[in-house]
Design an enzyme around this catalytic site. Structure first.
Site, PDB file in Angstrom:
ATOM      1  CG  ASP A   1       9.785  -1.063  -3.276  1.00  0.00           C
ATOM      2  OD1 ASP A   1      10.455  -0.495  -4.145  1.00  0.00           O
ATOM      3  OD2 ASP A   1       8.683  -0.650  -2.871  1.00  0.00           O
TER       4      ASP A   1
ATOM      5  CD  GLU B   1      17.299  -3.171  -9.412  1.00  0.00           C
ATOM      6  OE1 GLU B   1      16.946  -2.879 -10.550  1.00  0.00           O
ATOM      7  OE2 GLU B   1      16.503  -3.406  -8.485  1.00  0.00           O
TER       8      GLU B   1
ATOM      9  CG  ASP C   1      14.392  -2.620  -5.342  1.00  0.00           C
ATOM     10  OD1 ASP C   1      15.156  -2.189  -6.230  1.00  0.00           O
ATOM     11  OD2 ASP C   1      13.197  -2.295  -5.259  1.00  0.00           O
TER      12      ASP C   1
END
Length: 163
Positions: free
Chosen positions: A140, A67, A7
């Site tokens: 996160d 991502e 992430d």
């Protein structure tokens, strides 16, 4: 198959490492690479570079899932996150040939069956799918585990989205 989920972020980059076999995923490790706001952006990017290299050396993932960026109204933050993501992509390309990219909507869809699920729904499903006793912290890291799980499910179903 060992998957590293990422992430991206400049202040906090989340990571999650899972092993998946026969449709069952287990946590190997998760956490964050944090960079201090008092440092310059180039120094912070180098800290991310070093941190990710250390993760690859320690866990030797077979594939990486990262991502895609979702830009909000704050373009300055978006640029910094894009730079951090660029460093992550560079390290991933150097260390692992199997890299895959997922949009926030694809991750939400894979985790909950609903592409507009909220963060709490995602965290609940990550906790449940990985049979954890509590929601992974910080957020996160939980998000990075969701990215890794998305790849595990997508790879199992045969629909790989490679970058």
């Amino acid at each position: 198959m060992r998957i590293l989920g990422i992430d991206p972020g400049l202040a906090t980059l989340g990571y999650g490492v899972i092993d998946t076999e026969r449709g069952i995923s287990t946590v190997v490790d998760y956490g964050v690479i944090e960079t201090p706001k008092t440092e310059s952006v180039p120094v912070r990017l180098h800290m991310i570079y070093d941190g990710l290299n250390d993760l690859f050396d320690q866990y030797k993932p077979d594939s990486v899932a990262i991502e895609e960026l979702f830009f909000t109204k704050n373009i300055t933050t978006g640029i910094n996150v894009a730079q951090a993501r660029g460093v992550a992509l560079l390290v991933c390309c150097d260390k692992c040939g199997a890299m895959f990219e997922y949009t926030p909507m694809q991750i939400k869809q894979a985790m909950t069956g609903y592409g507009k699920a909220d963060k709490k729904q995602i965290q609940f499903m990550v906790t449940r799918l990985l049979r954890l006793k509590s929601i992974p912290k910080p957020d996160d890291a939980a998000d990075a585990l969701a990215v890794a799980l998305t790849h595990a499910q997508t790879a199992r179903l045969g629909g790989l989205f490679s970058i």
